[in-house]
Design an enzyme around this catalytic site. Structure first.
Site, PDB file in Angstrom:
ATOM      1  N   SER A  61       0.888  -1.326  -0.060  1.00  0.00           N
ATOM      2  CA  SER A  61       0.121  -0.279  -0.120  1.00  0.00           C
ATOM      3  C   SER A  61       0.795   1.363  -0.080  1.00  0.00           C
ATOM      4  O   SER A  61       2.014   1.057   0.400  1.00  0.00           O
ATOM      5  CB  SER A  61      -1.028  -0.038   1.192  1.00  0.00           C
ATOM      6  OG  SER A  61      -1.436  -1.328   1.295  1.00  0.00           O
TER       7      SER A  61
HETATM    8  N1  SAH Z   1      -0.789  -5.067   3.911  1.00  0.00           N
HETATM    9  C1  SAH Z   1       0.000  -5.234   2.947  1.00  0.00           C
HETATM   10  C2  SAH Z   1      -0.729  -4.671   1.569  1.00  0.00           C
HETATM   11  C3  SAH Z   1      -1.984  -5.816   1.417  1.00  0.00           C
HETATM   12  S1  SAH Z   1      -2.501  -5.888  -0.195  1.00  0.00           S
HETATM   13  C4  SAH Z   1       1.442  -4.589   2.759  1.00  0.00           C
HETATM   14  O1  SAH Z   1       1.837  -3.847   3.823  1.00  0.00           O
HETATM   15  O2  SAH Z   1       2.284  -4.971   2.011  1.00  0.00           O
HETATM   16  C5  SAH Z   1      -3.623  -6.953   0.398  1.00  0.00           C
HETATM   17  C6  SAH Z   1      -3.170  -8.370   0.685  1.00  0.00           C
HETATM   18  O3  SAH Z   1      -4.619  -9.016   1.210  1.00  0.00           O
HETATM   19  C7  SAH Z   1      -3.041  -9.321  -0.498  1.00  0.00           C
HETATM   20  O4  SAH Z   1      -1.607  -9.747  -0.341  1.00  0.00           O
HETATM   21  C8  SAH Z   1      -4.007 -10.337  -0.625  1.00  0.00           C
HETATM   22  O5  SAH Z   1      -3.422 -11.916  -0.812  1.00  0.00           O
HETATM   23  C9  SAH Z   1      -4.441 -10.412   0.791  1.00  0.00           C
HETATM   24  N2  SAH Z   1      -5.779 -10.865   0.798  1.00  0.00           N
HETATM   25  C10 SAH Z   1      -6.937 -10.894   0.204  1.00  0.00           C
HETATM   26  N3  SAH Z   1      -7.781 -11.733   0.462  1.00  0.00           N
HETATM   27  C11 SAH Z   1      -7.308 -12.095   1.808  1.00  0.00           C
HETATM   28  C12 SAH Z   1      -7.998 -13.093   2.692  1.00  0.00           C
HETATM   29  N4  SAH Z   1      -9.461 -13.750   2.389  1.00  0.00           N
HETATM   30  N5  SAH Z   1      -7.318 -13.408   3.423  1.00  0.00           N
HETATM   31  C13 SAH Z   1      -6.243 -13.249   3.620  1.00  0.00           C
HETATM   32  N6  SAH Z   1      -5.324 -12.314   3.050  1.00  0.00           N
HETATM   33  C14 SAH Z   1      -6.205 -11.990   1.691  1.00  0.00           C
END
Ligand code: SAH
Length: 214
Positions: A61
């Site tokens: 992000s």
């Molecule tokens: N917080 C992260 C950015 C997140 S991007 C950082 O600091 O880099 C969003 C993430 O959510 C992705 O890696 C995706 O794989 C995950 N995601 C999406 N749906 C999900 C679910 N049901 N359970 C766990 N992770 C999930």
């Protein structure tokens, strides 16, 4: 590219100009080198205030959004925090400087594996990453004082609301589509939940089940 004094100063200046005022959050963000969480050709943009691609088609992000979400979460030093969406691990690393204990969950095993290595190399030993579908939360470690979701759902998932301690706060993006989402702050009271809309945001969707690509 190194996270030297000048780059840190510019990075923090950009965060402040986007409305980040909480000095504890700014200190934590000063400590965590975003360059450690970005690979390949995008590494040289690590200190720019923009989202960047990571493995498994996901994104790390935008730093100012990470900061504002962390600020809204109002983490206390004794808190046990759950993050859904480990991604690169950057957000979890920042939380680890603010909380007693951080659990972070991603549906992609590869992202969890890589994030664990970075946590280890940075000596962050109060963060634990799990590969799981985070829409169910992490019942075995519940309840949590704080929950941060970094992928967008249509509504706050019921299991996550249930795993929030009374007095606890959850911050998450919600929205019907990829383009229109709002960041929401949910506070749990003795008798129910209070919902506050914070700002428009754009996150990848919260998907069901484990990722197929490792
Ligand atoms: N917080 C992260 C950015 C997140 S991007 C950082 O600091 O880099 C969003 C993430 O959510 C992705 O890696 C995706 O794989 C995950 N995601 C999406 N749906 C999900 C679910 N049901 N359970 C766990 N992770 C999930």
């Amino acid at each position: 590219m190194t996270y030297d004094a000048e780059r840190k100063m510019q990075f923090l200046f950009a965060l402040r100009s986007r409305g980040l005022t909480d000095s504890r959050v700014l200190n934590a963000m000063e400590k965590v080198d975003r360059g450690a969480f970005v690979r390949g050709i995008f590494a040289e943009r690590a200190y720019d205030d923009m989202p960047l691609p990571i493995a498994c088609g996901q994104t790390i992000s935008q730093p100012s959004v990470v900061g504002l979400m962390t600020q809204a979460l109002d983490v206390r030093p004794r808190d046990k925090v759950l993050e859904i969406g480990t991604g690169s691990g950057y957000q979890a690393a920042i939380l680890s400087h603010l909380a007693r204990r951080v659990y972070t969950v991603d549906r992609h095993k590869r992202l969890v594996r890589e994030a664990r290595l970075v946590f280890e190399s940075l000596g962050l030993n109060n963060v634990t990453a799990f590969a799981a579908d985070g829409s169910h939360g992490l019942p075995e470690q519940a309840p949590f004082d704080r929950i941060l979701v970094t992928a967008a759902a249509e509504d706050p998932p019921g299991p996550l609301l249930a795993e929030l301690r009374v007095g606890g706060i959850m911050v998450l993006p919600v929205g019907q589509s990829d383009t229109v989402q709002s960041l929401i702050k949910v506070t749990r009271h003795e008798t129910g939940f209070d919902y506050q809309e914070l700002r428009p945001v754009r996150f990848v969707p919260l998907l069901e089940g484990l990722g197929q690509d490792g």
